[in-house]
Scaffold this active site. Structure first.
Site, mmCIF file in Angstrom:
data_model
loop_
_atom_site.group_PDB
_atom_site.id
_atom_site.type_symbol
_atom_site.label_atom_id
_atom_site.label_comp_id
_atom_site.label_asym_id
_atom_site.label_seq_id
_atom_site.Cartn_x
_atom_site.Cartn_y
_atom_site.Cartn_z
ATOM 1 C CB THR A 144 -17.389 46.992 12.028
ATOM 2 O OG1 THR A 144 -17.616 46.132 10.905
ATOM 3 C CG2 THR A 144 -18.571 46.908 12.974
ATOM 4 C CB SER B 141 -15.665 38.510 10.733
ATOM 5 O OG SER B 141 -15.309 38.948 12.019
ATOM 6 N NE ARG C 130 -23.679 41.016 20.950
ATOM 7 C CZ ARG C 130 -22.569 40.870 20.228
ATOM 8 N NH1 ARG C 130 -21.968 39.698 20.177
ATOM 9 N NH2 ARG C 130 -22.088 41.877 19.529
ATOM 10 C CE LYS D 282 -21.822 44.872 9.216
ATOM 11 N NZ LYS D 282 -21.766 44.597 10.654
ATOM 12 N NE ARG E 102 -24.138 39.414 16.863
ATOM 13 C CZ ARG E 102 -24.219 38.159 17.271
ATOM 14 N NH1 ARG E 102 -25.385 37.544 17.258
ATOM 15 N NH2 ARG E 102 -23.157 37.515 17.694
ATOM 16 C CE1 TYR F 198 -16.523 44.592 14.960
ATOM 17 C CE2 TYR F 198 -15.679 42.358 14.997
ATOM 18 C CZ TYR F 198 -16.743 43.239 15.005
ATOM 19 O OH TYR F 198 -18.021 42.755 15.061
ATOM 20 C CB SER G 20 -30.054 45.028 11.055
ATOM 21 O OG SER G 20 -28.668 45.205 11.363
ATOM 22 C CG HIS H 268 -23.000 44.389 15.190
ATOM 23 N ND1 HIS H 268 -21.853 45.099 14.918
ATOM 24 C CD2 HIS H 268 -22.591 43.107 15.420
ATOM 25 C CE1 HIS H 268 -20.802 44.275 14.997
ATOM 26 N NE2 HIS H 268 -21.220 43.069 15.283
HETATM 27 C C1 FNR Z 1 -22.290 39.485 13.388
HETATM 28 N N1 FNR Z 1 -22.023 40.766 12.882
HETATM 29 C C2 FNR Z 1 -20.706 41.158 12.734
HETATM 30 N N2 FNR Z 1 -20.415 42.358 12.155
HETATM 31 C C3 FNR Z 1 -19.131 42.718 11.939
HETATM 32 O O1 FNR Z 1 -18.904 43.798 11.385
HETATM 33 N N3 FNR Z 1 -18.099 41.898 12.330
HETATM 34 C C4 FNR Z 1 -18.312 40.699 12.932
HETATM 35 O O2 FNR Z 1 -17.374 39.969 13.259
HETATM 36 C C5 FNR Z 1 -19.662 40.313 13.167
HETATM 37 N N4 FNR Z 1 -19.941 39.132 13.795
HETATM 38 C C6 FNR Z 1 -21.235 38.673 13.846
HETATM 39 C C7 FNR Z 1 -21.493 37.405 14.339
HETATM 40 C C8 FNR Z 1 -22.795 36.905 14.332
HETATM 41 C C9 FNR Z 1 -23.054 35.528 14.837
HETATM 42 C C10 FNR Z 1 -23.849 37.704 13.835
HETATM 43 C C11 FNR Z 1 -25.261 37.177 13.799
HETATM 44 C C12 FNR Z 1 -23.594 38.972 13.391
HETATM 45 C C13 FNR Z 1 -23.113 41.617 12.369
HETATM 46 C C14 FNR Z 1 -23.438 41.306 10.912
HETATM 47 O O3 FNR Z 1 -22.401 41.755 10.073
HETATM 48 C C15 FNR Z 1 -24.729 41.982 10.450
HETATM 49 O O4 FNR Z 1 -24.670 43.361 10.720
HETATM 50 C C16 FNR Z 1 -25.990 41.395 11.097
HETATM 51 O O5 FNR Z 1 -25.880 39.995 11.234
HETATM 52 C C17 FNR Z 1 -27.208 41.714 10.257
HETATM 53 O O6 FNR Z 1 -28.384 41.325 10.902
HETATM 54 P P1 FNR Z 1 -29.174 39.953 10.610
HETATM 55 O O7 FNR Z 1 -29.234 39.770 9.106
HETATM 56 O O8 FNR Z 1 -28.400 38.877 11.269
HETATM 57 O O9 FNR Z 1 -30.495 40.212 11.228
#
Ligand code: FNR
Length: 329
Positions: A139, A90, A148, A204, A231, A113, A260, A228
């Site tokens: 992303t 990330s 959140r 993404k 989220r 980002y 996801s 995401h």
């Molecule tokens: C994320 N995700 C995420 N995506 C991204 O592009 N950059 C980021 O910095 C983050 N940070 C992040 C932190 C945390 C704690 C979580 C749980 C998720 C999203 C991540 O890449 C992904 O899309 C999801 O986590 C997929 O869903 P599941 O497998 O957690 O259900």
């Protein structure tokens, strides 16, 4: 793990409907047993963007992994490498991209980002390329921070700095950091990232077939169907629900990664049968890191691959290509 950190990781946006729906959608489709095909043993080997991986599972980019374990993203990268798969790092990681590259020589992608300041973008992309990251995950679903409520309830402030973005005044405040993100992401942003990095760009955060096509026309090397992990936009459909329409529109022009809600080998099988080429693992890997550092990450991946092997054997699919030809019921 303190409550604030756990809430940040486990939580979703708003009422967490999409968070739950990401799981529920998988449960509405079934895998038909096929028991007289004579197929076996199974072969999970896969590849994406020229990188061979042990199974069709990669690790999603997730911020601030120092929340889970002292080794942070270095542990995640080592666990992914030990399982012969790719880890995406990330933008808002605890360790810097250079520290993670030093910790593990396994294949890695850098997630961007996009920042409002193109100077910062250029600098991040130049560093990622120099440190050996092999693709950029751009992303595009985070031009606003999801609502959140766990973070609000817990007054959560990131306790650790962000290794890639050392800026005065942003410290651990994720909102101050997000205020610097670009808001006007569009197809030209994809061209910009591609030209500046010289690396393949994975876009993404796609849920709509039209966005998938806009991304491909702008030069995306792959599409990551993602909400995401529930989220961002609560009330948006599960990624599994939107996957077939996106796969139809993409028509195999570029690979599709789905994330996801993936928690079990069954989910991996269903996602591939429904149009994905590879799945991304999010929280499951984060929890593995929390419980056992790199060994915990490896253990989660091993368990998932073991389940996938079993499902393939019982569903009459010998290879990953066989899964893609399987119809769910
Ligand atoms: C994320 N995700 C995420 N995506 C991204 O592009 N950059 C980021 O910095 C983050 N940070 C992040 C932190 C945390 C704690 C979580 C749980 C998720 C999203 C991540 O890449 C992904 O899309 C999801 O986590 C997929 O869903 P599941 O497998 O957690 O259900």
């Amino acid at each position: 793990m303190p409550e604030g950190g756990f809430g940040y990781i486990a939580g979703g946006a708003g009422d967490e409907w999409t968070l739950r729906e990401n799981r529920a959608a998988f449960e509405r489709k079934q895998i038909m047993p096929r028991v007289l095909t004579g197929k076996g043993p199974v072969d999970l080997s896969s590849q994406i963007l020229g990188i061979s991986i042990s199974s069709p599972v990669v690790i999603c980019p997730m911020g601030g992994q120092g929340l889970a374990h002292a080794t942070a993203e270095a542990g995640m990268a080592m666990g992914a490498a030990a399982s012969n798969t790719i880890m995406a790092l990330s933008t808002v990681s605890t360790l810097s991209m250079e520290q993670v590259a030093t910790a593990s020589s396994g294949p890695k992608w850098f997630q961007l980002y996009l920042q409002a300041d193109d100077g910062v973008n250029r600098d991040l992309l130049r560093r990622a390329k120099a440190a050996g990251y092999r693709a950029i995950v751009l992303t595009v679903d985070s031009t606003a921070t999801g609502n959140r409520e766990a973070d609000a309830r817990n007054n959560f402030v990131f306790p650790l700095p962000f290794g890639n973005l050392v800026r005065k005044g942003t410290g651990g405040d994720i909102h101050a950091l997000n205020a610097k993100f670009a808001l006007n992401i569009n197809p030209r942003s994809i061209e910009f990232v591609r030209n500046e990095s010289g690396l393949p760009v994975i876009v993404k955060g796609i849920s709509h077939p039209d966005d998938a096509l806009l991304a491909i026309n702008a030069g995306a090397a792959a599409i990551q169907v993602s909400n995401h992990g529930g989220r961002q936009l609560d009330g948006s459909p599960a990624t599994f629900t939107v996957l077939p329409a996106i796969a139809k529109a993409v028509d195999r022009k570029v690979p599709i990664i789905l994330d996801s809600g993936v928690r079990r080998g069954q989910d991996v099988f269903k996602a591939l049968a429904f149009g994905a080429d590879v799945v991304g693992l999010g929280r499951a890997a984060y929890y593995g890191l929390a419980l056992g550092g790199w060994k915990g990450v490896r253990s989660v991946l091993e368990l998932l691959n073991k389940e996938l092997s079993m499902v393939m054997q019982l569903a009459g699919a010998q290879t990953v290509e066989d899964i893609k030809r399987t119809a769910l019921v």
